[in-house]
Every structure is written in C-alpha cells, then in structure tokens.
Write a protein that holds these residues in place. Structure first.
Motif, mmCIF file in Angstrom:
data_model
loop_
_atom_site.group_PDB
_atom_site.id
_atom_site.type_symbol
_atom_site.label_atom_id
_atom_site.label_comp_id
_atom_site.label_asym_id
_atom_site.label_seq_id
_atom_site.Cartn_x
_atom_site.Cartn_y
_atom_site.Cartn_z
ATOM 1 N N LYS A 220 -42.535 12.555 10.409
ATOM 2 C CA LYS A 220 -42.555 12.474 11.864
ATOM 3 C C LYS A 220 -43.638 11.516 12.345
ATOM 4 C CE LYS A 220 -42.941 15.304 16.040
ATOM 5 N NZ LYS A 220 -43.133 16.695 16.568
ATOM 6 N N VAL A 221 -44.811 11.613 11.735
ATOM 7 C CA VAL A 221 -45.908 10.705 12.087
ATOM 8 C C VAL A 221 -45.522 9.267 11.758
ATOM 9 C CG1 VAL A 221 -48.308 10.092 11.608
ATOM 10 C CG2 VAL A 221 -47.661 12.501 11.785
ATOM 11 N N ALA A 222 -44.858 9.069 10.623
ATOM 12 C CA ALA A 222 -44.436 7.722 10.220
ATOM 13 C C ALA A 222 -43.467 7.131 11.233
ATOM 14 C CB ALA A 222 -43.794 7.775 8.839
ATOM 15 N N HIS A 223 -42.494 7.930 11.684
ATOM 16 C CA HIS A 223 -41.539 7.456 12.693
ATOM 17 C C HIS A 223 -42.264 7.086 13.989
ATOM 18 C CE1 HIS A 223 -37.914 8.116 10.439
ATOM 19 N NE2 HIS A 223 -38.152 9.411 10.274
ATOM 20 N N GLN A 224 -43.236 7.889 14.379
ATOM 21 C CA GLN A 224 -43.985 7.620 15.611
ATOM 22 C C GLN A 224 -44.797 6.334 15.496
ATOM 23 O OE1 GLN A 224 -46.201 11.281 15.927
ATOM 24 N NE2 GLN A 224 -44.591 12.321 17.101
ATOM 25 N N VAL A 225 -45.452 6.152 14.356
ATOM 26 C CA VAL A 225 -46.262 4.943 14.146
ATOM 27 C C VAL A 225 -45.380 3.702 14.126
ATOM 28 C CG1 VAL A 225 -47.748 3.736 12.500
ATOM 29 C CG2 VAL A 225 -48.105 6.166 12.944
ATOM 30 N N CYS A 226 -44.235 3.793 13.454
ATOM 31 C CA CYS A 226 -43.315 2.650 13.384
ATOM 32 C C CYS A 226 -42.776 2.287 14.761
ATOM 33 C CB CYS A 226 -42.160 2.961 12.434
ATOM 34 S SG CYS A 226 -42.617 2.981 10.686
ATOM 35 N N CYS A 227 -42.461 3.291 15.567
ATOM 36 C CA CYS A 227 -41.963 3.029 16.929
ATOM 37 C C CYS A 227 -43.033 2.343 17.775
ATOM 38 C CB CYS A 227 -41.524 4.331 17.584
ATOM 39 S SG CYS A 227 -39.998 5.008 16.896
ATOM 40 N N LEU A 228 -44.278 2.765 17.640
ATOM 41 C CA LEU A 228 -45.373 2.126 18.373
ATOM 42 C C LEU A 228 -45.573 0.685 17.916
ATOM 43 C CD1 LEU A 228 -48.045 4.998 18.470
ATOM 44 C CD2 LEU A 228 -46.764 4.080 20.405
ATOM 45 N N ALA A 229 -45.407 0.461 16.609
ATOM 46 C CA ALA A 229 -45.589 -0.893 16.065
ATOM 47 C C ALA A 229 -44.523 -1.858 16.545
ATOM 48 C CB ALA A 229 -45.594 -0.838 14.540
ATOM 49 N N LEU A 230 -43.376 -1.340 16.981
ATOM 50 C CA LEU A 230 -42.287 -2.200 17.436
ATOM 51 C C LEU A 230 -42.463 -2.683 18.874
ATOM 52 C CD1 LEU A 230 -39.160 -0.335 16.001
ATOM 53 C CD2 LEU A 230 -40.392 -2.275 15.019
ATOM 54 N N ILE A 231 -43.379 -2.090 19.626
ATOM 55 C CA ILE A 231 -43.536 -2.418 21.046
ATOM 56 C C ILE A 231 -43.804 -3.912 21.286
ATOM 57 C CG2 ILE A 231 -44.985 -2.036 23.094
ATOM 58 C CD1 ILE A 231 -45.228 0.884 22.245
ATOM 59 N N PRO A 232 -44.744 -4.555 20.543
ATOM 60 C CA PRO A 232 -44.979 -5.990 20.788
ATOM 61 C C PRO A 232 -43.748 -6.859 20.539
ATOM 62 C CG PRO A 232 -46.780 -5.047 19.509
ATOM 63 C CD PRO A 232 -45.694 -4.022 19.552
ATOM 64 N N SER A 233 -42.824 -6.394 19.703
ATOM 65 C CA SER A 233 -41.639 -7.180 19.368
ATOM 66 C C SER A 233 -40.668 -7.323 20.541
ATOM 67 C CB SER A 233 -40.907 -6.538 18.184
ATOM 68 O OG SER A 233 -41.779 -6.347 17.090
ATOM 69 N N PHE A 234 -40.820 -6.491 21.549
ATOM 70 C CA PHE A 234 -39.958 -6.586 22.733
ATOM 71 C C PHE A 234 -40.381 -7.729 23.657
ATOM 72 C CE2 PHE A 234 -39.119 -2.143 21.582
ATOM 73 C CZ PHE A 234 -37.744 -2.097 21.721
ATOM 74 N N ALA A 235 -41.527 -8.345 23.381
ATOM 75 C CA ALA A 235 -42.068 -9.361 24.293
ATOM 76 C C ALA A 235 -41.105 -10.529 24.489
ATOM 77 C CB ALA A 235 -43.413 -9.863 23.769
ATOM 78 N N PHE A 236 -40.600 -11.100 23.391
ATOM 79 C CA PHE A 236 -39.699 -12.248 23.505
ATOM 80 C C PHE A 236 -38.419 -11.923 24.279
ATOM 81 C CE2 PHE A 236 -42.062 -14.324 19.938
ATOM 82 C CZ PHE A 236 -42.273 -15.540 20.562
ATOM 83 N N PRO A 237 -37.644 -10.899 23.867
ATOM 84 C CA PRO A 237 -36.398 -10.603 24.598
ATOM 85 C C PRO A 237 -36.610 -10.294 26.073
ATOM 86 C CG PRO A 237 -36.437 -9.451 22.500
ATOM 87 C CD PRO A 237 -37.797 -10.025 22.695
ATOM 88 N N ILE A 238 -37.667 -9.553 26.399
ATOM 89 C CA ILE A 238 -37.923 -9.200 27.799
ATOM 90 C C ILE A 238 -38.238 -10.444 28.618
ATOM 91 C CG2 ILE A 238 -39.535 -8.018 29.346
ATOM 92 C CD1 ILE A 238 -39.693 -5.775 27.289
ATOM 93 N N LEU A 239 -39.062 -11.332 28.063
ATOM 94 C CA LEU A 239 -39.404 -12.571 28.771
ATOM 95 C C LEU A 239 -38.193 -13.490 28.889
ATOM 96 C CD1 LEU A 239 -42.943 -13.281 27.297
ATOM 97 C CD2 LEU A 239 -42.395 -12.672 29.654
ATOM 98 N N PHE A 240 -37.335 -13.491 27.875
ATOM 99 C CA PHE A 240 -36.095 -14.275 27.978
ATOM 100 C C PHE A 240 -35.279 -13.831 29.186
ATOM 101 C CE2 PHE A 240 -35.848 -14.995 23.072
ATOM 102 C CZ PHE A 240 -36.921 -15.859 23.166
#
Length: 236
Positions: free
Chosen positions: A112-132
C-alpha cells in the motif's frame, strides 16, 4: 528492425515480469521493491504500445497511417509515460538504497505504501500534457526526423521559460535522484563484498546490481533527450 526488437522484448519481458511478480515466491524481493517493479513494468509496456509501436509502423509505411486519434494519444500519453518511467526508477533506486542502509526501519514497508509513493512520484509527469492542453492542444504534428507524432512547441511561452522548467522537473530531477541514490548503493555493495570476502561469506548482490544497472542504463539513455530538450529551448 530496432523498433520491432524493442517492442517484442518489452511485450515479452514486461509481461513475464508482471506474471511472475504475482506468483508466490517467484521473486525473493521486498514487497515494496516488488510493487515498484510492477509499476515500472506497466509503464514500460504502455510506452512500447503508445510510442515504440507507432514509430515502427510509421517507419515501415514511410508515413503516419494510424489516424489522428492515435497521433494525439502518442503525444499526450507518450509525454506522460516517459518521465513517469524515470520517476518510478528514481523511486526504485532510492528505496533500494534506504532498504540497504536502514533495513530495520524500512523493511516493513507495505504494498500500500509502495502504491502511494509511486502515485506521488507520477505527479510531475502530468506537467507536459497539462501544459499542452492549456497552451495549444492542437499543436500536434508528424515529425519525419523521428518518424512519429510529436508536439510542436509553437507557443512563444515554451521558449526560454516553460520548456526548460518542465524538463528540469520531469527529466533532470529524476536523474539527479537516481544518481544520488545509485552512487552510495554501489559504495555499499563494494564495502559489503569486501567485508564478506574477509569473513568468507557471500553477498546477495543480484537484486542490488539489477537496480543499479537499471538506473545507469536509464540515465545514459535519457541524458541525450534531456540535453536536446534543454538546448532547443534557447535556440531561436
């Protein structure tokens, strides 16, 4: 041929990893590490489907023949999945180091902790699509230099400001984290090997070495993309 090789090796390899990871005692790894590896395998499979496969088809057809929907999917998903994979590898390298350095403190980390950490790590990856979407959602084109659909970066805001900042956050930061975690992990491995040799013991180095090689290969393969993305931002 190269694209097809990468595609097949990813589809077969990542599918086997995912299948084996759900089998009991198939991998003798910490549950946290194993869950992060599952996330990386899913990310790698997604990138192969939405990026490597379209590139292979375009090279064979000598043009984009997959339609506009797949073109947009390639851009928006590709620009998310690639930095997401780097962030997940940064999580893998960091967690492996922490488990080696502080085994009693971090060995009880759960899935559960691993899933939470991985989800948090993905947040910066949304930068490109959102700005597009915000700046120009239709700035998508087929690029014959790389034989796939890509984003055009025609909006003036990308130059000198947004693109370098996003590249630093989405690509450079994970590389820095990976290097910062991998170097002490290597030092620990060499020190443990030396101690084991004096005590005539053995070191379970396979898991650690696999993480280190994964980190090194991804840093080496991503650095040219990072350098280009940063450099082109300052060229008129």
């Amino acid at each position: 041929a190269y694209h097809i090789f990468v595609l097949l090796s990813s589809l077969i390899g990542d599918t086997l990893i995912l299948y084996a990871s759900f089998q009991k005692d198939a991998f003798k790894l910490n549950k946290f590490i194993l869950t992060v590896i599952q996330h990386i395998a899913v990310s790698d499979l997604a990138y192969s489907i939405f990026s490597v496969f379209p590139g292979a088809v375009s090279l064979i057809a000598d043009d984009w023949v997959l339609g506009s929907i797949m073109c947009y999917a390639r851009v928006y998903l590709g620009y998310f999945i690639y930095p997401a994979g780097m962030s997940l590898i940064a999580v893998l390298a960091t967690s492996k180091f922490l488990l080696l350095k502080y085994p009693f403190r971090y060995s009880n980390w759960t899935k559960k902790v691993a899933h939470q950490v991985c989800c948090l790590a993905l947040i910066p990856s949304f930068a490109f699509p959102i700005l597009f979407l915000i700046l120009d959602k239709n700035d998508v084109e087929f690029d014959y230099r790389i034989y796939t659909c890509t984003y055009g970066y025609k909006a003036g805001t990308w130059k000198f400001t947004l693109r370098p900042i996003v590249c630093i956050i989405a690509l450079l930061l994970p590389i820095v984290v990976i290097i910062s975690s991998t170097i002490p992990t290597l030092k620990y491995l060499l020190k443990a090997k030396s101690s084991a040799r004096r005590a005539r013991g053995s070191v379970p180095w396979q898991g650690t070495l696999a993480v280190v090689l994964t980190a090194v290969i991804n840093c080496v393969s991503t650095t040219p993309t990072l350098v280009y993305s940063l450099g082109v931002s300052f060229i008129q």
